[in-house]
Design an enzyme around this catalytic site. Structure first.
Site, PDB file in Angstrom:
ATOM      1  N   SER A 112      -1.577  56.382  29.613  1.00 49.08           N
ATOM      2  CA  SER A 112      -1.527  56.251  28.153  1.00 49.08           C
ATOM      3  C   SER A 112      -2.533  55.212  27.662  1.00 49.08           C
ATOM      4  CB  SER A 112      -0.140  55.824  27.708  1.00 49.08           C
ATOM      5  OG  SER A 112       0.812  56.701  28.223  1.00 49.08           O
ATOM      6  N   ILE A 156       7.703  51.751  35.322  1.00 46.90           N
ATOM      7  CA  ILE A 156       8.614  51.125  36.290  1.00 46.90           C
ATOM      8  C   ILE A 156       7.901  50.736  37.581  1.00 46.90           C
ATOM      9  CG2 ILE A 156      10.642  52.334  35.391  1.00 46.90           C
ATOM     10  CD1 ILE A 156      10.509  53.955  38.092  1.00 46.90           C
ATOM     11  N   ASP A 157       6.683  51.245  37.762  1.00 44.37           N
ATOM     12  CA  ASP A 157       5.996  51.038  39.047  1.00 44.37           C
ATOM     13  C   ASP A 157       5.360  49.659  39.224  1.00 44.37           C
ATOM     14  OD1 ASP A 157       6.608  53.608  39.618  1.00 44.37           O
ATOM     15  OD2 ASP A 157       4.646  54.438  39.139  1.00 44.37           O
ATOM     16  N   ARG A 192      24.916  53.773  60.989  1.00 41.00           N
ATOM     17  CA  ARG A 192      23.894  54.786  60.761  1.00 41.00           C
ATOM     18  C   ARG A 192      22.573  54.157  60.372  1.00 41.00           C
ATOM     19  NH1 ARG A 192      27.604  58.651  57.398  1.00 41.00           N
ATOM     20  NH2 ARG A 192      28.179  60.049  59.077  1.00 41.00           N
ATOM     21  N   ASN A 526      19.761  26.753  34.574  1.00 38.37           N
ATOM     22  CA  ASN A 526      18.312  26.600  34.421  1.00 38.37           C
ATOM     23  C   ASN A 526      17.961  25.291  33.725  1.00 38.37           C
ATOM     24  OD1 ASN A 526      15.763  27.556  35.003  1.00 38.37           O
ATOM     25  ND2 ASN A 526      15.493  28.458  32.966  1.00 38.37           N
ATOM     26  N   ARG A 649      36.617  37.557  16.412  1.00 36.60           N
ATOM     27  CA  ARG A 649      37.204  37.407  17.749  1.00 36.60           C
ATOM     28  C   ARG A 649      36.299  36.477  18.537  1.00 36.60           C
ATOM     29  NH1 ARG A 649      40.544  39.653  15.453  1.00 36.60           N
ATOM     30  NH2 ARG A 649      41.668  41.574  15.927  1.00 36.60           N
TER      31      ARG A 649
END
Ligand code: ADP
Length: 748
Positions: A112, A156-157, A192, A526, A649
């Site tokens: 893009s 996402i890569d 496994r 932090n 609340r």
């Protein structure tokens, strides 16, 4: 009616969708409006731009309300073959001009942004053609001689040059680690092996980082194929050794674009066959696929998107004919604007290097921390450590936790133990923080003693807030001597810093304290000096965000305002960042304080908003904001004054914030920091007068002498004097959480 003099820009999402795109859209729309500009959305990516008409629409403040937590993109995305043609781009240019748009924020991947760059370069030519064809007037063309582009990387890569992280990567890592954690538990029950395929055609980031974050035992990435032709033997030997040492499962991660040195793909099915044939292992393949793209964005992705969206609007509104197209990214924790064209070129250079099998160059282009992560992984995946060298000085290193539990403490301990043992040193685990060092509660830790620690929250070694004094110092000195410890790694928060400072000032009285000591920052608050992000904070932030999303969802029918109290002691980081990630309209922090006048003004805003149709209010309050105006006080005050108009609340989130399994980010950081701290101890141990220090920013690997610690903190409130995020983020959080206009349905 639109006013002529207002600047106008458009925003679009394009290519593969990525979690966090909505947060970026929201930030672009609201920042633009806040800065007095008009903003349009182009629906369905370049396809919508080529189609025009209803695909290009003006956006208002509330059009982007209630979307922060949603994956995907509400304005749609598409792949457009028409935009790949010059005719398509000419039509797209016409559609932009008909809407008076020549400023464009593109949220998309490499493709893009490449397209956007080309579009910009062709702009003048496209306009000339449009005038010639009588599709637009020359006056209109003259009004918009340039196309201004700013790109945000949604992918996402994490495959884009010019940013440490792309929007969506952190969320994808969440999905992958969740899946692999789940697979590990079933794999180990049945002893496994699993081969897990993750996304990444040209980029091994997801594979490498998820391997670091999950104790996977082997990884294949496109940038760094196995060095030897008989990699099958090497892999099987390593996995076999691990089994012999007692490992109950084997997990191999394969990036979808993994290949061998000849460029032949390494497929999951082939790896499975190798494991079955050579090791006789019961092996299953899991291809994670689109799960990795989906789901609610992580706190990091929401905030990265918000901060980048804000920066994108600033850039695009100030762009002049002289300025280049920009790519907004994050480098070393700071939002940056880099030349788009250069970033696109460099990104293609990596892909080309891989295609040409120039893997050394591909790794170089990925950068130093990527290469380091790869090296660290190689150590951690070993079935057993390398033997110590004959004649080598073997250090005896003590390791302990201090302060409140921080998710990621175990990850750091595991990495430190394995890394040091692999270098021939001996590790001593000290139980329950300095209490254990006072009481002599310590034991040697071997390679397998930390197996499966990476993903586990809490603190396996225990932790306390004890800061030793008086005779306890004597007891510590005696135990250091008795166990002949010659280095100390302290994982934790401010109590650890305080203790190490105390020990280092007592060195003349207690010569045993003349050993290298180092603090690895780990606290959800932090609030430690030097380090920008301590271990545990990201996990706490995600826990808060997850719960607040749920709390917000519960308010379906009524007009309701929530006041949510979060931890952080005197540091407002968790409050501010969770407020930004959940769309809170007000965040109270001790740093800013709160007066009765503030409360009155906020109350009036709430009443005003709810009177005009608002359904939901969200306020986040740091636990130490004010001694008298407590969370319940605020809630009662708002409830009393807002009676009949809205309900209130409150929720005090409490210790859920310290619990939970660490996020991928915390696991990766913990691993990297542990290695850096062990390296520091090994270096200092060579010196006649070893230092005591604490770790600063992980990216730049800086250590501060513990002697500097008192000067770097605000003693009264036990937080850093300089909080790097404060001036950078507070104005942005404020701009985006302003009260929505009267028509608001839900204002976030
Ligand atoms: P991503 O942006 O996620 O990498 P794509 O590579 O599919 O996704 O690109 C999305 C869209 O961007 C394409 O469908 C196309 O319309 C446009 N595009 C991509 N590459 C180019 C290019 N070289 N020239 C023009 N447009 C392009």
């Amino acid at each position: 009616m639109t006013t002529q003099h207002k600047q106008r820009l458009a925003v679009m999402t394009s290519g593969g969708d990525a979690p966090g795109m909505n947060a970026a859209l929201r930030a672009v729309v609201r920042t633009a409006i806040d800065k007095g500009a008009e903003v349009y959305a182009i629906f369905e990516g370049y396809q919508g731009m080529v189609k025009g008409g209803d695909f290009i629409r003006q956006m208002y403040w509330d059009d982007v309300g209630g979307i922060l937590h949603r994956g995907g993109t509400i304005i749609g995305t598409a792949r457009s073959t028409e935009f790949r043609t010059r005719e398509g781009r000419r039509t797209a240019a016409r559609n932009l001009l008909l809407n008076g748009i020549d400023r464009l924020v593109v949220i998309g991947g490499d493709g893009s942004l490449t397209g956007a760059n080309l579009f910009r370069e062709e702009w003048a030519g496209l306009l000339a053609e449009l005038v010639e064809r009588g599709e637009i007037t020359s006056e209109l063309a003259t009004l918009h001689p340039y196309l201004y582009i700013v790109g945000l990387v949604g992918s996402i890569d994490n495959d884009m040059f010019g940013t440490d992280m792309t929007i969506g990567t952190d969320t994808a890592l969440h999905r992958i680690t969740e899946a692999i954690d789940a697979i590990s538990s079933t794999a180990s029950s049945h002893q496994r092996s699993f081969v897990v395929e993750v996304m990444g055609r040209n980029c091994g980031y997801l594979a490498l980082m998820s391997a670091l974050a999950t104790e996977a035992n082997w990884v294949f990435i496109p940038e760094n194929p196995p060095e030897v032709d008989n990699w099958e033997d090497v892999m099987c030997q390593a996995l076999g050794e691990g089994r012999k040492a007692g490992r109950r499962d084997s997990i191999v991660i394969v990036a979808e674009g993994a290949c061998d040195t000849f460029g032949n793909p390494i497929k999951s099915e082939y790896v499975k066959k190798v494991l079955e044939d050579r090791l006789g292992e019961d092996t299953r393949v899991t291809i994670l696929g689109h799960v990795q793209r989906g789901g609610s964005p992580s706190a990091f992705d929401r905030n990265l998107s918000t901060l980048s969206g804000y920066a994108a609007v600033e850039e695009i509104l100030k762009a002049t004919p002289e300025s280049e197209a920009k790519l907004i990214g994050i480098i070393n924790n700071r939002i940056t604007a880099s030349p788009l064209m250069y970033c696109v070129q460099q990104t293609h250079a990596i892909a080309n290097a891989i295609n040409q099998r120039d893997f050394q160059r591909a790794m170089e282009l990925r950068g130093k921390s990527f290469c380091e992560a790869f090296e660290t992984l190689r150590t951690l995946v070993r079935g057993k450590p390398r033997p110590s060298q004959p004649g080598q000085r073997r250090l005896r290193i003590g390791i302990l936790n201090t302060g409140g539990a921080a998710p990621g403490m175990n990850t750091a301990a595991r990495a430190a133990v394995r890394y040091a043992i692999d270098r021939g040193h001996i590790m001593y685990g000290i139980r329950n923080g300095f209490r254990g060092l006072i009481d002599g509660d310590l034991h040697e830790m071997d390679w397998m003693s930390v197996e499966d620690w990476t993903a586990v929250g809490g603190a396996e070694l225990g932790t306390t807030r004890v800061v030793p004094s008086g005779s306890e110092l004597y007891a510590i000195a005696r135990n250091l001597e008795e166990y002949q410890l010659n280095a100390l790694l302290v994982i934790g928060g401010s109590e650890g810093y305080q203790t190490i400072h105390r020990l280092s000032t007592e060195r003349t009285t207690f010569p045993a304290f003349n050993i290298p000591m180092v603090c690895l920052p780990a606290t959800i608050n932090n609030d430690l000096p030097g380090s920008e992000l301590s271990i545990g904070a990201d996990t706490a932030l995600n826990s808060i965000v997850e719960v607040v999303d749920k709390i917000k969802q519960s308010a379906v029918a009524s007009r309701r305002c929530f006041v949510v109290e979060v931890m952080g002691r005197y540091c407002g980081y968790l409050a501010l960042m969770s407020g930004m990630a959940t769309g809170a309209e007000r965040v109270y922090m001790h740093e800013e304080g709160v007066t009765i006048k503030d409360l009155q003004a906020d109350l009036e805003h709430l009443i005003e908003g709810f009177r005009h149709g608002k359904r939901l209010g969200l306020i986040i309050r740091n636990e130490k904001t004010h001694a008298v105006y407590s969370t319940s006080f605020m809630a009662e005050l708002f409830a009393t004054e807002g009676r009949g108009i809205f309900e209130v609340r409150h929720a005090i989130l409490g210790h859920l914030q310290q619990g939970g399994n660490p996020t991928p980010f915390d696991r990766i950081q913990a691993t990297r920091m542990a290695k850096q701290c062990i390296d520091y101890l090994l270096r200092e141990a060579e010196k006649p007068l070893p230092e005591a220090a604490f770790l600063g920013k992980a990216g730049t690997v800086s250590f501060y002498s513990i002697a500097e610690w008192p000067r770097m903190i605000n003693v009264e409130h036990d937080r850093p004097r300089q909080q790097w995020w404060y001036d950078l983020y507070v104005p942005i959080a404020r701009a985006l959480s302003k009260p929505a206009p009267a028509t608001a349905e839900i204002s976030e």
